[in-house]
Design an enzyme around this catalytic site. Sequence first.
Site, PDB file in Angstrom:
ATOM      1  N   HIS A  92       0.852  -1.187   0.000  1.00  0.00           N
ATOM      2  CA  HIS A  92       0.000   0.000   0.000  1.00  0.00           C
ATOM      3  C   HIS A  92       0.884   1.231   0.000  1.00  0.00           C
ATOM      4  CE1 HIS A  92      -3.960  -1.650   1.892  1.00  0.00           C
ATOM      5  NE2 HIS A  92      -3.454  -2.504   1.038  1.00  0.00           N
ATOM      6  N   GLU A 143       3.147  -0.612   4.063  1.00  0.00           N
ATOM      7  CA  GLU A 143       2.840   0.742   3.592  1.00  0.00           C
ATOM      8  C   GLU A 143       4.175   1.346   3.162  1.00  0.00           C
ATOM      9  OE1 GLU A 143      -0.209   2.365   3.698  1.00  0.00           O
ATOM     10  OE2 GLU A 143      -1.344   0.799   4.706  1.00  0.00           O
TER      11      GLU A 143
END
Length: 110
Positions: A13, A106
């Site tokens: 992400h 992330e």
Amino acid sequence: MQRVPFVLSANLHGGELVVTYPFDMTRTYWKAQEFTPTPDDGVFRWLATVYATANLAMASGDRRRCHYDDFARLGNIINGADWHTVPGSMNDFSYLHTNCFEITVELSCD
């Protein structure tokens, strides 16, 4: 995923510099954040830490915070539900329904 038995996975992400691990959904219905460990919490923490310490952008002491959370003080890892609850996440599905250990990486602030 049920036909091909993965044992380890990561989904990527953007939006922060942190590694999250299951569970991503709080146990208490009305809570937005709550530490919600799995029975394999130690393994998930180890996997997340191995990635976070090898990622130069995460490991750098000079890095800036992306938004409001300072994950550097946590070693750039966090239990997903302790950050924000995500009902039906891929991490939780993989763990509960296919026995695959999955973390979310992330990768950037954008």
